[in-house]
Motif scaffolding. Structure first.
Motif, PDB file in Angstrom:
ATOM      1  N   PHE A  22       0.829  -1.216   0.000  1.00 50.12           N
ATOM      2  CA  PHE A  22       0.000   0.000   0.000  1.00 50.12           C
ATOM      3  C   PHE A  22       0.860   1.261   0.000  1.00 50.12           C
ATOM      4  N   THR A  23       1.956   1.226   0.749  1.00 55.92           N
ATOM      5  CA  THR A  23       2.789   2.432   0.885  1.00 55.92           C
ATOM      6  C   THR A  23       3.571   2.746  -0.388  1.00 55.92           C
ATOM      7  N   ALA A  24       3.605   1.802  -1.347  1.00 55.20           N
ATOM      8  CA  ALA A  24       4.348   2.042  -2.591  1.00 55.20           C
ATOM      9  C   ALA A  24       3.451   2.571  -3.713  1.00 55.20           C
ATOM     10  N   ILE A  25       2.152   2.690  -3.440  1.00 59.61           N
ATOM     11  CA  ILE A  25       1.228   3.162  -4.482  1.00 59.61           C
ATOM     12  C   ILE A  25       1.433   4.658  -4.700  1.00 59.61           C
ATOM     13  N   VAL A  26       1.691   5.017  -5.947  1.00 59.50           N
ATOM     14  CA  VAL A  26       1.985   6.415  -6.301  1.00 59.50           C
ATOM     15  C   VAL A  26       0.687   7.134  -6.675  1.00 59.50           C
ATOM     16  N   GLY A  27       0.490   8.327  -6.086  1.00 59.14           N
ATOM     17  CA  GLY A  27      -0.687   9.127  -6.444  1.00 59.14           C
ATOM     18  C   GLY A  27      -1.979   8.557  -5.866  1.00 59.14           C
ATOM     19  N   GLN A  28      -3.118   8.952  -6.478  1.00 53.31           N
ATOM     20  CA  GLN A  28      -4.468   8.517  -6.068  1.00 53.31           C
ATOM     21  C   GLN A  28      -4.702   8.743  -4.568  1.00 53.31           C
ATOM     22  N   ARG A  53     -10.541   3.072 -16.323  1.00 52.35           N
ATOM     23  CA  ARG A  53      -9.964   1.723 -16.263  1.00 52.35           C
ATOM     24  C   ARG A  53      -8.448   1.824 -16.082  1.00 52.35           C
ATOM     25  N   GLY A  54      -7.873   0.826 -15.390  1.00 49.49           N
ATOM     26  CA  GLY A  54      -6.415   0.757 -15.267  1.00 49.49           C
ATOM     27  C   GLY A  54      -5.797   1.818 -14.381  1.00 49.49           C
ATOM     28  N   THR A  55      -6.558   2.298 -13.403  1.00 48.84           N
ATOM     29  CA  THR A  55      -6.012   3.328 -12.506  1.00 48.84           C
ATOM     30  C   THR A  55      -5.654   2.758 -11.125  1.00 48.84           C
ATOM     31  N   GLY A  56      -5.619   1.449 -11.005  1.00 48.55           N
ATOM     32  CA  GLY A  56      -5.135   0.826  -9.765  1.00 48.55           C
ATOM     33  C   GLY A  56      -6.172   0.674  -8.670  1.00 48.55           C
ATOM     34  N   LYS A  57      -7.449   0.657  -9.026  1.00 41.57           N
ATOM     35  CA  LYS A  57      -8.497   0.532  -7.994  1.00 41.57           C
ATOM     36  C   LYS A  57      -8.367  -0.803  -7.247  1.00 41.57           C
ATOM     37  N   SER A  58      -8.377  -1.909  -7.998  1.00 41.34           N
ATOM     38  CA  SER A  58      -8.302  -3.237  -7.361  1.00 41.34           C
ATOM     39  C   SER A  58      -6.979  -3.435  -6.632  1.00 41.34           C
ATOM     40  N   THR A  59      -5.895  -2.975  -7.245  1.00 43.27           N
ATOM     41  CA  THR A  59      -4.562  -3.110  -6.629  1.00 43.27           C
ATOM     42  C   THR A  59      -4.527  -2.424  -5.267  1.00 43.27           C
ATOM     43  N   THR A  60      -5.095  -1.216  -5.196  1.00 41.30           N
ATOM     44  CA  THR A  60      -5.071  -0.441  -3.948  1.00 41.30           C
ATOM     45  C   THR A  60      -5.888  -1.120  -2.853  1.00 41.30           C
ATOM     46  N   ILE A  61      -7.043  -1.672  -3.226  1.00 46.20           N
ATOM     47  CA  ILE A  61      -7.918  -2.294  -2.226  1.00 46.20           C
ATOM     48  C   ILE A  61      -7.294  -3.586  -1.701  1.00 46.20           C
ATOM     49  N   PRO A 227       3.865  12.929 -17.409  1.00 44.60           N
ATOM     50  CA  PRO A 227       4.732  11.846 -17.901  1.00 44.60           C
ATOM     51  C   PRO A 227       5.700  11.297 -16.847  1.00 44.60           C
ATOM     52  N   ALA A 228       6.340  12.168 -16.062  1.00 46.45           N
ATOM     53  CA  ALA A 228       7.323  11.715 -15.068  1.00 46.45           C
ATOM     54  C   ALA A 228       6.669  10.813 -14.014  1.00 46.45           C
ATOM     55  N   LEU A 229       5.447  11.175 -13.621  1.00 44.70           N
ATOM     56  CA  LEU A 229       4.728  10.385 -12.618  1.00 44.70           C
ATOM     57  C   LEU A 229       4.306   9.038 -13.201  1.00 44.70           C
ATOM     58  N   ARG A 230       3.898   9.043 -14.468  1.00 45.50           N
ATOM     59  CA  ARG A 230       3.524   7.789 -15.140  1.00 45.50           C
ATOM     60  C   ARG A 230       4.727   6.838 -15.200  1.00 45.50           C
ATOM     61  N   VAL A 231       5.894   7.399 -15.494  1.00 48.48           N
ATOM     62  CA  VAL A 231       7.118   6.584 -15.555  1.00 48.48           C
ATOM     63  C   VAL A 231       7.402   5.981 -14.182  1.00 48.48           C
ATOM     64  N   LYS A 232       7.241   6.778 -13.125  1.00 50.86           N
ATOM     65  CA  LYS A 232       7.502   6.286 -11.758  1.00 50.86           C
ATOM     66  C   LYS A 232       6.556   5.127 -11.413  1.00 50.86           C
ATOM     67  N   ILE A 233       5.276   5.276 -11.783  1.00 52.41           N
ATOM     68  CA  ILE A 233       4.288   4.220 -11.506  1.00 52.41           C
ATOM     69  C   ILE A 233       4.691   2.926 -12.221  1.00 52.41           C
ATOM     70  N   VAL A 234       5.068   3.056 -13.496  1.00 50.59           N
ATOM     71  CA  VAL A 234       5.476   1.885 -14.286  1.00 50.59           C
ATOM     72  C   VAL A 234       6.723   1.232 -13.684  1.00 50.59           C
TER      73      VAL A 234
END
Length: 363
Positions: A22-28, A53-61, A227-234
């Protein structure tokens, strides 16, 4: 008095599937805050998460469920009954406890139950075996998903596509903390105290306003544009996928710190005070926004106290209210189909007017 409880060792750890921390989830941040506050005070009433879609909803929960500390349950009970709190005990366990019976205990991870879209009411609520009940005179009950979700998290993906009747059943159980199954004059009930989390994509249709209003909070999430934040998430996701064990070890300290913070907040919550004048102003905001009923007032009060507890304080501040009021009210506003103003903006505008503060600038 709680019954004499015989602690039995936790079962040997079965290799569990690695879950993204959970602590590694970027943003949201809005979604994460709403989920944490509901864990601190489940009576807030759950979270509806709407977003692309694909914004990490299930991953976060899933990450949230994995983060939570283990709970003590009665080992031979299918409802995750609490060993000493009657409100979280099944009727059978309560009878056993009242007779002074020794209850076998075990530690268990907080359950996260996924409710599939095609689930029937029997699958959700459980079924009564009428034949067995009539022939043997016993209440034969096959527990459903609500039984498994007691003291855990019930997650409904694409809740806006779920049958309205089932959504009603879920919301009734979440609000009352009990699930009752009745058939042919036989009635069985069990505790069903869970954090209800629904998610959906607004392009696939909205929930009816009557049902939407029953969710305590409503978080809106958008695809990250920077873009920089998207790269970090990936990069974070790639690092986890390549070597989950090492990645989890790197975040172990942060995970434990947040887990302890949640435990401290739950313990502190009963001591948190919300000033009377602020409560009046919260109700004034609800009134000026023409919010139906009093759910908005109640949830905003609870959420403001929960965020103060999360930060280790016993007094609610203006900033606490500012951070939760949009989450608590945006989905309760009456929608004008011709109006293009964002509901969150309307809530903040009225909040700023009533509390006499400047409108927060868009970050």
């Amino acid at each position: 008095m709680s019954p004499i409880a015989q602690a039995i060792p936790t079962q040997p750890a079965i290799a569990r599937r690695a879950v993204f921390p959970f602590t590694a989830i970027v943003g949201q941040e809005e979604m994460k805050l709403a989920l944490l506050l509901n864990v601190i005070d489940p009576k807030i009433g759950g979270v509806m998460i709407m977003g692309d879609r694909g914004t990490g909803k299930s991953t976060t929960i899933r990450a949230l469920a994995d983060l939570l500390p283990e709970i003590e349950v009665v080992a031979d009970d299918p409802f995750n009954s609490h060993p000493s709190d009657p409100e979280l005990m099944s009727d059978v366990v309560r009878d056993r406890a009242s007779r002074g019976e020794t209850l076998p205990l075990m530690q268990r991870k907080v359950q996260m139950i996924d409710l599939p879209l095609g689930a029937t009411e029997d699958r959700v609520c459980g079924t009564i075996d009428i034949e067995k009940a009539l022939s043997e005179g016993v209440k034969a009950f096959e527990p459903g998903l609500l039984a498994k979700a007691n003291r855990g998290i019930l997650y409904v993906d694409e809740v806006n596509l779920l049958d309205d009747h089932l959504v009603d059943v879920l919301l009734d159980s979440a609000a009352s903390g009990w699930n009752t199954v009745e058939r042919e004059g036989i009635s069985i009930r069990h505790p069903a105290r869970f954090v209800l989390v629904g998610s959906g994509n607004p392009e696939e249709g909205e929930l009816r306003p009557q049902l939407l209003d029953r969710f305590g909070m409503h978080a809106e999430i958008r695809t990250v544009k920077e873009p920089a934040l998207r790269v970090k998430i990936v990069e974070e996701r790639s690092g986890f996928d390549q070597n989950p064990k090492t990645y989890l070890e790197q975040h172990e300290t942060e995970q434990q710190a947040l887990q302890q913070k949640l435990i401290d907040a739950q313990n502190l919550l009963p001591s948190v005070n919300l000033d009377y004048e602020m409560r009046v102003q919260i109700s004034q905001v609800c009134s000026e926004l023409d919010v139906d009923g009093l759910r908005g007032d109640i949830v905003t009060n609870r959420a403001a106290k929960a965020i103060a507890a999360l930060e280790g304080r016993t007094e609610v501040t203006l900033d606490d209210i500012s951070r939760v009021i949009t989450l608590c009210l945006r989905h309760r506003l009456r929608k004008d189909p011709l109006e293009s103003i964002d509901s969150g903006y309307k809530v903040q505008k009225v909040f700023s007017s009533v509390f006499g503060v400047e409108m927060p600038t868009e970050g």
